[in-house]
Write a protein that holds these residues in place. Structure first.
Motif, PDB file in Angstrom:
ATOM      1  N   LYS A  30      13.226 -34.294  27.484  1.00 54.34           N
ATOM      2  CA  LYS A  30      13.812 -33.778  26.260  1.00 54.34           C
ATOM      3  C   LYS A  30      12.763 -32.969  25.513  1.00 54.34           C
ATOM      4  CE  LYS A  30      17.138 -37.575  25.621  1.00 54.34           C
ATOM      5  NZ  LYS A  30      18.278 -36.755  26.070  1.00 54.34           N
ATOM      6  N   SER A  31      13.206 -32.063  24.661  1.00 55.61           N
ATOM      7  CA  SER A  31      12.262 -31.309  23.850  1.00 55.61           C
ATOM      8  C   SER A  31      11.644 -32.232  22.812  1.00 55.61           C
ATOM      9  CB  SER A  31      12.962 -30.135  23.163  1.00 55.61           C
ATOM     10  OG  SER A  31      13.861 -30.603  22.169  1.00 55.61           O
ATOM     11  N   ILE A  32      10.463 -31.891  22.330  1.00 57.24           N
ATOM     12  CA  ILE A  32       9.788 -32.729  21.351  1.00 57.24           C
ATOM     13  C   ILE A  32      10.621 -32.849  20.084  1.00 57.24           C
ATOM     14  CG2 ILE A  32       8.449 -30.752  20.524  1.00 57.24           C
ATOM     15  CD1 ILE A  32       7.366 -34.473  20.617  1.00 57.24           C
ATOM     16  N   THR A  33      11.314 -31.789  19.705  1.00 57.54           N
ATOM     17  CA  THR A  33      12.154 -31.833  18.499  1.00 57.54           C
ATOM     18  C   THR A  33      13.302 -32.808  18.677  1.00 57.54           C
ATOM     19  OG1 THR A  33      11.613 -29.510  18.046  1.00 57.54           O
ATOM     20  CG2 THR A  33      13.520 -30.448  16.914  1.00 57.54           C
ATOM     21  N   GLU A  34      13.954 -32.766  19.830  1.00 58.82           N
ATOM     22  CA  GLU A  34      15.074 -33.667  20.100  1.00 58.82           C
ATOM     23  C   GLU A  34      14.596 -35.113  20.175  1.00 58.82           C
ATOM     24  OE1 GLU A  34      18.676 -34.199  23.401  1.00 58.82           O
ATOM     25  OE2 GLU A  34      17.063 -32.738  23.709  1.00 58.82           O
ATOM     26  N   GLN A  39      16.798 -43.858  14.935  1.00 60.16           N
ATOM     27  CA  GLN A  39      16.897 -45.267  15.299  1.00 60.16           C
ATOM     28  C   GLN A  39      15.803 -46.123  14.656  1.00 60.16           C
ATOM     29  OE1 GLN A  39      17.498 -45.920  19.515  1.00 60.16           O
ATOM     30  NE2 GLN A  39      18.529 -43.948  19.756  1.00 60.16           N
ATOM     31  N   GLY A  40      15.022 -45.544  13.784  1.00 63.28           N
ATOM     32  CA  GLY A  40      14.055 -46.332  13.024  1.00 63.28           C
ATOM     33  C   GLY A  40      12.742 -46.585  13.735  1.00 63.28           C
ATOM     34  N   PHE A  41      12.407 -45.783  14.710  1.00 64.41           N
ATOM     35  CA  PHE A  41      11.134 -45.932  15.403  1.00 64.41           C
ATOM     36  C   PHE A  41      10.068 -45.043  14.748  1.00 64.41           C
ATOM     37  CE2 PHE A  41      14.069 -46.942  18.967  1.00 64.41           C
ATOM     38  CZ  PHE A  41      13.600 -48.208  19.260  1.00 64.41           C
ATOM     39  N   ARG A  42       8.844 -45.477  14.868  1.00 58.71           N
ATOM     40  CA  ARG A  42       7.711 -44.596  14.579  1.00 58.71           C
ATOM     41  C   ARG A  42       7.252 -43.982  15.906  1.00 58.71           C
ATOM     42  NH1 ARG A  42       3.574 -48.450  11.614  1.00 58.71           N
ATOM     43  NH2 ARG A  42       4.331 -49.818  13.285  1.00 58.71           N
ATOM     44  N   TYR A  43       6.389 -42.964  15.827  1.00 51.80           N
ATOM     45  CA  TYR A  43       5.973 -42.294  17.070  1.00 51.80           C
ATOM     46  C   TYR A  43       4.591 -41.687  16.899  1.00 51.80           C
ATOM     47  CZ  TYR A  43       7.549 -38.229  14.428  1.00 51.80           C
ATOM     48  OH  TYR A  43       7.723 -37.288  13.458  1.00 51.80           O
ATOM     49  N   GLU A  44       3.919 -41.568  18.031  1.00 46.93           N
ATOM     50  CA  GLU A  44       2.657 -40.840  18.119  1.00 46.93           C
ATOM     51  C   GLU A  44       2.747 -39.926  19.351  1.00 46.93           C
ATOM     52  OE1 GLU A  44      -0.899 -43.144  18.041  1.00 46.93           O
ATOM     53  OE2 GLU A  44      -0.337 -44.242  16.209  1.00 46.93           O
ATOM     54  N   ASP A  79      12.545 -53.259  15.607  1.00 49.12           N
ATOM     55  CA  ASP A  79      12.677 -52.086  14.756  1.00 49.12           C
ATOM     56  C   ASP A  79      11.316 -51.683  14.200  1.00 49.12           C
ATOM     57  OD1 ASP A  79      13.738 -50.072  13.277  1.00 49.12           O
ATOM     58  OD2 ASP A  79      14.396 -51.348  11.619  1.00 49.12           O
ATOM     59  N   ASN A  80      11.139 -50.377  13.995  1.00 51.66           N
ATOM     60  CA  ASN A  80       9.902 -49.824  13.434  1.00 51.66           C
ATOM     61  C   ASN A  80       8.737 -49.848  14.412  1.00 51.66           C
ATOM     62  OD1 ASN A  80       8.880 -48.464  11.185  1.00 51.66           O
ATOM     63  ND2 ASN A  80       7.729 -50.259  10.526  1.00 51.66           N
ATOM     64  N   ARG A  81       9.031 -50.099  15.701  1.00 56.14           N
ATOM     65  CA  ARG A  81       7.988 -50.089  16.724  1.00 56.14           C
ATOM     66  C   ARG A  81       7.501 -48.650  16.938  1.00 56.14           C
ATOM     67  NH1 ARG A  81       6.581 -52.669  21.684  1.00 56.14           N
ATOM     68  NH2 ARG A  81       4.870 -51.444  22.514  1.00 56.14           N
ATOM     69  N   THR A  82       6.215 -48.503  17.247  1.00 51.11           N
ATOM     70  CA  THR A  82       5.660 -47.176  17.541  1.00 51.11           C
ATOM     71  C   THR A  82       5.897 -46.824  19.005  1.00 51.11           C
ATOM     72  OG1 THR A  82       3.943 -47.383  15.850  1.00 51.11           O
ATOM     73  CG2 THR A  82       3.575 -45.757  17.578  1.00 51.11           C
TER      74      THR A  82
END
Length: 254
Positions: A53-57, A65-70, A97-100
């Motif tokens: 998937k694209s980074i934007t998508e 869905q309430g996730f964090r990301y790096e 929920d809120n998992r990175t």
């Protein structure tokens, strides 16, 4: 000491003991429910499939869905920039929920390299060197030259590419190579007025061959006879080209 044991048997002690036990039970139960609610015990969300998937998508899905990301990025010449290459945790995993979520994407801007000097290299040498720098070979054009499969010139984006010039990794480089045959057409030399020996030297030196030799009139000395006509004739403007190996016929006279 006897009074202490007597106190243990009184109603007052038993009442205080019961109150203490009940208070401890209530406190432990309260702590359990508070922690359960704080950590969302038992509540888990499935990690979506973000690969390709694209980074934007991908970011849009995670935030929804309430996730964090790096995000980390790598370069890969055969992949489209901005596409998710890998993720951790993997798709289908159940996490809180809120998992990175850690994403690895193809970099949007490829790194640059200094173009090496490959002129005068053989095609195999140039291809190996370009491959090590993650540069790709585009079109290969052969031109007349005595050096076979040797790089004569380099083009990038329609322009001459010089050594030391910075270009992005993954770029396509067009090569101009020698075909090992030299020029396929040459100028006809003008040998009028030369002796046979001199004319032969000029003709062979131009990658042509000596054809028929005819003597006109009474020739007393063939060594001193001079060329009076030739076929094909030499163009006075030196623009007439003939194929390599063409025979030049001569007529000589004293």
């Amino acid at each position: 000491m006897s009074k202490f044991f007597q106190y243990l048997g009184t109603k007052t002690f038993r009442r205080h003991l019961i109150i203490a036990i009940v208070s401890i039970i209530i406190f432990v139960t309260l702590i359990f429910f508070v922690l359960r609610n704080y950590t969302h015990h038992g509540e888990k969300i499935m990690v979506p499939d973000l690969k390709n998937k694209s980074i934007t998508e991908a970011i849009g899905l995670l935030e929804q869905q309430g996730f964090r990301y790096e995000v980390d990025s790598v370069y890969q010449s055969d992949a489209r920039p901005g596409i998710i290459l890998d993720q951790d945790p993997i798709a289908g995993s159940f996490v809180k929920d809120n998992r990175t979520i850690y994403l690895t994407m193809i970099t949007l801007t490829p790194p640059v390299v200094d173009f090496p000097e490959i002129r005068e290299m053989t095609f195999l040498e140039a291809r190996a060197l370009l491959g090590n720098l993650e540069l790709r070979i585009g079109d290969t054009t052969y031109v007349p030259d005595i050096a076979r499969d040797v790089v004569l010139d380099v083009r990038y984006g329609g322009e001459e590419l010089k050594a030391g010039q910075e270009i992005p990794k993954g770029s396509r480089i067009n090569l101009i190579l020698g075909n090992g045959m030299g020029a396929s057409e040459v100028l006809v030399p003008n040998v009028i007025g030369l002796t046979l020996s001199e004319a032969r030297f000029a003709i062979l030196g131009s990658s042509l061959t000596l054809g028929t030799v005819n003597y006109m009139g009474y020739v007393t000395d063939s060594l001193s006879a001079r060329v009076v006509s030739q076929t094909p004739p030499a163009d006075s403007l030196q623009t007439e080209m003939v194929s390599v190996g063409t025979a030049v016929n001569l007529a000589l006279s004293n």
